[in-house]
Each structure stands twice: as structure tokens, then as C-alpha cells.
Design a protein around this motif. Structure first.
Motif, short mmCIF file in Angstrom:
data_model
loop_
_atom_site.label_atom_id
_atom_site.label_comp_id
_atom_site.label_asym_id
_atom_site.label_seq_id
_atom_site.Cartn_x
_atom_site.Cartn_y
_atom_site.Cartn_z
N LYS A 151 35.89 37.75 2.99
CA LYS A 151 35.11 38.47 1.98
C LYS A 151 35.04 37.67 0.67
O LYS A 151 33.98 37.55 0.06
CB LYS A 151 35.72 39.85 1.73
CG LYS A 151 34.92 40.73 0.80
CD LYS A 151 35.54 42.10 0.70
CE LYS A 151 34.70 43.01 -0.17
NZ LYS A 151 35.26 44.38 -0.22
N ASN A 152 36.16 37.10 0.26
CA ASN A 152 36.19 36.27 -0.95
C ASN A 152 35.35 35.01 -0.79
O ASN A 152 34.65 34.60 -1.71
CB ASN A 152 37.62 35.92 -1.32
CG ASN A 152 38.42 37.12 -1.77
OD1 ASN A 152 37.86 38.13 -2.21
ND2 ASN A 152 39.73 37.03 -1.64
N ALA A 153 35.40 34.41 0.39
CA ALA A 153 34.60 33.21 0.65
C ALA A 153 33.11 33.54 0.61
O ALA A 153 32.31 32.76 0.07
CB ALA A 153 34.99 32.60 1.99
N ILE A 154 32.73 34.68 1.15
CA ILE A 154 31.33 35.11 1.12
C ILE A 154 30.88 35.29 -0.33
O ILE A 154 29.78 34.88 -0.70
CB ILE A 154 31.13 36.40 1.94
CG1 ILE A 154 31.33 36.13 3.43
CG2 ILE A 154 29.75 37.01 1.66
CD1 ILE A 154 31.42 37.38 4.28
N ARG A 155 31.72 35.88 -1.14
CA ARG A 155 31.41 36.07 -2.56
C ARG A 155 31.17 34.71 -3.24
O ARG A 155 30.21 34.55 -4.00
CB ARG A 155 32.54 36.82 -3.26
CG ARG A 155 32.22 37.19 -4.69
CD ARG A 155 33.32 37.99 -5.37
NE ARG A 155 33.70 39.17 -4.61
CZ ARG A 155 34.92 39.40 -4.11
NH1 ARG A 155 35.90 38.55 -4.32
NH2 ARG A 155 35.18 40.50 -3.44
N GLU A 156 32.01 33.73 -2.93
CA GLU A 156 31.86 32.39 -3.51
C GLU A 156 30.58 31.73 -3.02
O GLU A 156 29.86 31.09 -3.80
CB GLU A 156 33.08 31.53 -3.16
CG GLU A 156 32.98 30.10 -3.65
CD GLU A 156 32.88 29.96 -5.16
OE1 GLU A 156 32.30 28.96 -5.62
OE2 GLU A 156 33.40 30.84 -5.89
N VAL A 157 30.28 31.88 -1.75
CA VAL A 157 29.05 31.31 -1.19
C VAL A 157 27.83 31.93 -1.88
O VAL A 157 26.89 31.23 -2.26
CB VAL A 157 28.97 31.50 0.34
CG1 VAL A 157 27.58 31.23 0.86
CG2 VAL A 157 29.99 30.63 1.03
N ARG A 158 27.87 33.25 -2.06
CA ARG A 158 26.75 33.93 -2.72
C ARG A 158 26.53 33.37 -4.13
O ARG A 158 25.40 33.09 -4.54
CB ARG A 158 26.99 35.43 -2.77
CG ARG A 158 25.84 36.18 -3.46
CD ARG A 158 25.95 37.68 -3.34
NE ARG A 158 25.43 38.08 -2.04
CZ ARG A 158 26.17 38.57 -1.05
NH1 ARG A 158 27.46 38.71 -1.18
NH2 ARG A 158 25.62 38.93 0.08
N THR A 159 27.61 33.16 -4.85
CA THR A 159 27.52 32.58 -6.19
C THR A 159 26.91 31.19 -6.13
O THR A 159 26.02 30.85 -6.93
CB THR A 159 28.92 32.52 -6.85
OG1 THR A 159 29.42 33.86 -6.97
CG2 THR A 159 28.88 31.85 -8.20
N GLN A 160 27.35 30.37 -5.20
CA GLN A 160 26.81 29.02 -5.06
C GLN A 160 25.32 29.04 -4.70
O GLN A 160 24.54 28.23 -5.22
CB GLN A 160 27.59 28.23 -4.02
CG GLN A 160 29.00 27.90 -4.46
CD GLN A 160 29.80 27.20 -3.37
OE1 GLN A 160 29.26 26.82 -2.33
NE2 GLN A 160 31.08 27.04 -3.59
#
Length: 97
Positions: A45-54
Motif C-alpha cells: 500500500k505504501n509503495a502504491i502511494r509512492e508510485v502514485r506520487t511519482q
């Protein structure tokens, strides 16, 4: 039983040849202990959040972001998927695959 899905030579070749405007790779540590899988789900979930930001910073359209992230987000609620993990997870996604 640990789930181990090792890509074939042909699958690696397909990955090497893949060209898309948006390609996402997420790698994280998991555990074969299903009662401890919540930590892995949180890490995804945290990785998805980071990907979305990128993707937002790269000015990828919201339609393309959704196309690439929705299938990955679906894994968060797939409890059967989390029951059979080994020690790592690699998620490779494009809007079309």
C-alpha cells in the motif's frame, strides 16, 4: 506451502522487449507466514502511494495512472493471494498488462 513463481526465459524476454509510456515495478519483502502478511500488504500500500506520487510528478494522466494502479491495488484486498507468499514479491505493471 510457499508460493514460488519463477519467470520463464520467454517471460524474461517479453519483459526486456516491453515498451510502454508507463511501466511500474514494485519489489518488496514478504513472508511465507500468512498470519504475518499484514505487514507485506501495508508495504505494498505504501509503495502504491509512492508510485502514485511519482506518476503525478511525471504528469501522467489520471486515466493512465488508474489503468496501471487499479490491478495492483486489487491485490491489497485479495486475501487468498497473501496466504501463499514466499519471501519477496515483484509487481510489474503497465496500463495494458
Amino acid at each position: 506451502m510457499m508460493h514460488v513463481d519463477i519467470p520463464s526465459r520467454q517471460e524474461f524476454r517479453s519483459l526486456i522487449d516491453l515498451r510502454e509510456d508507463v511501466c511500474v515495478s514494485i519489489y518488496l519483502q514478504t513472508t511465507p507466514l500468512s498470519h504475518e502478511s499484514d505487514a507485506s500488504r501495508i508495504a505494498l500500500k505504501n509503495a502504491i502511494r509512492e508510485v502514485r506520487t511519482q506518476l503525478q510528478e511525471a504528469q501522467v494522466s489520471t486515466d493512465r495512472q488508474a489503468a496501471v494502479l487499479q490491478p495492483v491495488e486489487a491485490l491489497l484486498e485479495d486475501y487468498r493471494f497473501w496466504q501463499f507468499q514466499a519471501r519477496s514479491l515483484g509487481v510489474l505493471a503497465t496500463p495494458d498488462s
